[in-house]
Scaffold this motif. Sequence first.
Motif, PDB file in Angstrom:
ATOM      1  N   PRO A  78       0.788  -1.234   0.000  1.00  0.00           N
ATOM      2  CA  PRO A  78       0.000   0.000   0.000  1.00  0.00           C
ATOM      3  C   PRO A  78       0.822   1.286   0.000  1.00  0.00           C
ATOM      4  CG  PRO A  78      -0.958  -1.594   1.501  1.00  0.00           C
ATOM      5  CD  PRO A  78       0.358  -2.163   1.066  1.00  0.00           C
ATOM      6  N   GLY A  79       1.902   1.330   0.803  1.00  0.00           N
ATOM      7  CA  GLY A  79       2.698   2.553   0.875  1.00  0.00           C
ATOM      8  C   GLY A  79       2.212   3.530   1.919  1.00  0.00           C
ATOM      9  N   THR A  80       0.922   3.489   2.250  1.00  0.00           N
ATOM     10  CA  THR A  80       0.363   4.314   3.318  1.00  0.00           C
ATOM     11  C   THR A  80      -0.516   3.436   4.194  1.00  0.00           C
ATOM     12  OG1 THR A  80       0.392   6.351   2.012  1.00  0.00           O
ATOM     13  CG2 THR A  80      -1.084   6.298   3.907  1.00  0.00           C
ATOM     14  N   TYR A  81      -0.234   3.437   5.492  1.00  0.00           N
ATOM     15  CA  TYR A  81      -0.951   2.594   6.449  1.00  0.00           C
ATOM     16  C   TYR A  81      -1.553   3.474   7.538  1.00  0.00           C
ATOM     17  CZ  TYR A  81       2.178  -0.809   4.252  1.00  0.00           C
ATOM     18  OH  TYR A  81       2.873  -1.567   3.339  1.00  0.00           O
ATOM     19  N   GLU A  82      -2.773   3.178   7.914  1.00  0.00           N
ATOM     20  CA  GLU A  82      -3.390   3.910   9.025  1.00  0.00           C
ATOM     21  C   GLU A  82      -2.796   3.416  10.338  1.00  0.00           C
ATOM     22  OE1 GLU A  82      -7.614   3.598   8.883  1.00  0.00           O
ATOM     23  OE2 GLU A  82      -7.784   4.471   6.875  1.00  0.00           O
ATOM     24  N   ILE A  83      -2.384   4.350  11.186  1.00  0.00           N
ATOM     25  CA  ILE A  83      -1.886   3.984  12.515  1.00  0.00           C
ATOM     26  C   ILE A  83      -3.080   3.964  13.457  1.00  0.00           C
ATOM     27  CG2 ILE A  83      -0.245   4.507  14.344  1.00  0.00           C
ATOM     28  CD1 ILE A  83       1.293   6.234  12.336  1.00  0.00           C
ATOM     29  N   ALA A  84      -3.617   2.775  13.687  1.00  0.00           N
ATOM     30  CA  ALA A  84      -4.797   2.657  14.538  1.00  0.00           C
ATOM     31  C   ALA A  84      -4.455   2.886  15.999  1.00  0.00           C
ATOM     32  CB  ALA A  84      -5.432   1.274  14.352  1.00  0.00           C
ATOM     33  N   TYR A  85      -3.227   2.495  16.395  1.00  0.00           N
ATOM     34  CA  TYR A  85      -2.849   2.586  17.802  1.00  0.00           C
ATOM     35  C   TYR A  85      -1.339   2.745  17.884  1.00  0.00           C
ATOM     36  CZ  TYR A  85      -2.781   1.378  22.811  1.00  0.00           C
ATOM     37  OH  TYR A  85      -2.629   1.406  24.177  1.00  0.00           O
ATOM     38  N   LEU A  86      -0.860   3.672  18.728  1.00  0.00           N
ATOM     39  CA  LEU A  86       0.575   3.889  18.883  1.00  0.00           C
ATOM     40  C   LEU A  86       0.884   4.357  20.298  1.00  0.00           C
ATOM     41  CD1 LEU A  86       3.424   4.072  17.605  1.00  0.00           C
ATOM     42  CD2 LEU A  86       2.876   6.432  16.969  1.00  0.00           C
ATOM     43  N   THR A  87       1.720   3.571  20.989  1.00  0.00           N
ATOM     44  CA  THR A  87       2.220   3.949  22.312  1.00  0.00           C
ATOM     45  C   THR A  87       3.725   3.713  22.326  1.00  0.00           C
ATOM     46  OG1 THR A  87       1.957   1.727  23.269  1.00  0.00           O
ATOM     47  CG2 THR A  87       0.043   3.205  23.356  1.00  0.00           C
ATOM     48  N   SER A  88       4.327   3.824  23.491  1.00  0.00           N
ATOM     49  CA  SER A  88       5.768   3.610  23.590  1.00  0.00           C
ATOM     50  C   SER A  88       6.168   2.189  23.243  1.00  0.00           C
ATOM     51  CB  SER A  88       6.253   3.940  25.009  1.00  0.00           C
ATOM     52  OG  SER A  88       5.604   3.113  25.959  1.00  0.00           O
ATOM     53  N   ASP A  89       5.237   1.234  23.350  1.00  0.00           N
ATOM     54  CA  ASP A  89       5.604  -0.168  23.116  1.00  0.00           C
ATOM     55  C   ASP A  89       4.627  -0.938  22.234  1.00  0.00           C
ATOM     56  OD1 ASP A  89       3.579  -0.122  25.011  1.00  0.00           O
ATOM     57  OD2 ASP A  89       4.397  -1.771  26.179  1.00  0.00           O
ATOM     58  N   LYS A  90       3.630  -0.285  21.668  1.00  0.00           N
ATOM     59  CA  LYS A  90       2.648  -0.964  20.826  1.00  0.00           C
ATOM     60  C   LYS A  90       2.344  -0.124  19.589  1.00  0.00           C
ATOM     61  CE  LYS A  90       1.471  -4.361  23.773  1.00  0.00           C
ATOM     62  NZ  LYS A  90       1.572  -5.808  23.488  1.00  0.00           N
ATOM     63  N   MET A  91       2.256  -0.798  18.441  1.00  0.00           N
ATOM     64  CA  MET A  91       1.846  -0.112  17.210  1.00  0.00           C
ATOM     65  C   MET A  91       1.007  -1.075  16.380  1.00  0.00           C
ATOM     66  SD  MET A  91       4.051   1.866  14.229  1.00  0.00           S
ATOM     67  CE  MET A  91       5.322   0.607  14.129  1.00  0.00           C
ATOM     68  N   THR A  92      -0.192  -0.663  16.028  1.00  0.00           N
ATOM     69  CA  THR A  92      -1.060  -1.436  15.151  1.00  0.00           C
ATOM     70  C   THR A  92      -1.369  -0.616  13.913  1.00  0.00           C
ATOM     71  OG1 THR A  92      -2.075  -2.765  16.897  1.00  0.00           O
ATOM     72  CG2 THR A  92      -3.341  -2.484  14.874  1.00  0.00           C
ATOM     73  N   LEU A  93      -1.113  -1.212  12.756  1.00  0.00           N
ATOM     74  CA  LEU A  93      -1.388  -0.580  11.472  1.00  0.00           C
ATOM     75  C   LEU A  93      -2.571  -1.271  10.806  1.00  0.00           C
ATOM     76  CD1 LEU A  93       2.266  -0.329  10.088  1.00  0.00           C
ATOM     77  CD2 LEU A  93       1.025   1.330  11.494  1.00  0.00           C
ATOM     78  N   VAL A  94      -3.315  -0.497  10.036  1.00  0.00           N
ATOM     79  CA  VAL A  94      -4.487  -1.026   9.321  1.00  0.00           C
ATOM     80  C   VAL A  94      -4.490  -0.441   7.914  1.00  0.00           C
ATOM     81  CG1 VAL A  94      -7.015  -0.973   9.194  1.00  0.00           C
ATOM     82  CG2 VAL A  94      -5.885  -1.403  11.390  1.00  0.00           C
TER      83      VAL A  94
END
Length: 484
Positions: free
Chosen positions: A271-287
Amino acid sequence: MKKSILLFAVALGMLTACDPIKDSKDMAIDSFTASNLLDGAEFSQYSDQACTTPQSDGNWIKYSVPKASSVYIYYLKADGSEFKLTSGSAAGVFNFVPARGSDPNQTIYFRYINANGEETVASKDFTVQVASELKPEIRLIASNDYGKKTWKWDPSITGAVWGNMGYQPGDGKSVGTTGNGQWWGVTSTDEFNGQLQHTEDGTNHGDGDLDAYMEFTEDGLINAYDAKGTVIRSGTYEVKDYNPAGEMKVGDLVTNSILWPYEINSGGNIPGTYEIAYLTSDKMTLVYPDGGSQGAWGEASFWHFCSSSDIKGMAYGYDDKGKDWTWDTGATDGVVWGNMGYQPGTGASVGLESNGKWWGVTSEEEFMGQLNHTNDGNAHGDESMDAFMTLTPDGIITRHAGDGSVINSGTFEIVEVTGNDWKVADLNTTAGTILFPYEINSGGNMPTTFEMVYLSGSKMCLVYPDGGSQGAWGEATFWHFKAK
């Protein structure tokens, strides 16, 4: 500019007994020197990618090198290695943001290779903006203290690290913390190997391995590695439209270089562009909503990543106010302070499962019955389950009672430990500044060095081997904290 001549000869072998037919063609090949490659070149700088706002020291640089058919543009990193900014066209736009502390006067190099394989490199100096501090989103994704951050696959959410889901099943946080909306996902390296039809070439390049990892740097670079540390792909990244209060996403991650970067059921689309659904100091979820756009519960791809490399960021956060830690009443059996057998296993097993626990306090009432362990026999207010301590980036630790009043304060230092299954760091403090700072069964001793056996963005577990040193299963004191 010099010209050289390339002669092409084509010989056609004939089945009949006759002389071969020969054809020849002259082709002019450009040859440049470092001094004239950039003759007539034009450059302009802007503050935005669209090049709508000129800025004399802008980080977006528009270029045109009319004498060359194509150029490779790069700069030299601190270790002397090259990093590509862009390549291909002789005209376009590239982004260049030096790391914090760099000289704003930077040299950029332009490489041209002609059809003979002759290479010419020219250089030009630019003045660009150098950030005095990182943006909040870059602190999270690349660390404020280290300038780089390692992210790995995170199987702790649902077991699945990549797969498909219903798009926008709720807020982004629920997707990142509970896997809300998940339909199906890969849970192992073997399962990745069974999903090669989703890649661009039917190959597992090493990122379909739960031990693969990627590294983000503060200057916008990203490298993906296989489990052995071999680079799979390199590139740049950008976080656009960051909004930490966003309900469905907090921003967009623009890059082609994450682990297993493929949209599911797309035949290898990156895709080249991913939505950052969640981001903290130790967690990242992309959609990524399949096809780039979906209504609620339409198919989407997800990626779950975690990081344990930013110890200081997890401990005291990313701004001057620091981070508050309170008693973790959700720890195993609800115990927050007590005694245990020293080094019963890994530090993570102690922090997450209370491994080795002998006895512990679970409430303010129980703390009030343990004042014999304090230095003066008195309650100070941190016996309350609402008590908290604050760690700030400038090395100040403040101990608060349950009503928020300050009990005392001092300084702290985090000394990291690598390659150790028992602890991730030592926490050195002024005596008496963590919550209920007493070694158990010691008559009120207040240690100044604690072993940080577990740390995440939400949990911290400290251990003190009684007397300062113990063998396996000797008595030790533990403290369980959670982010407030």
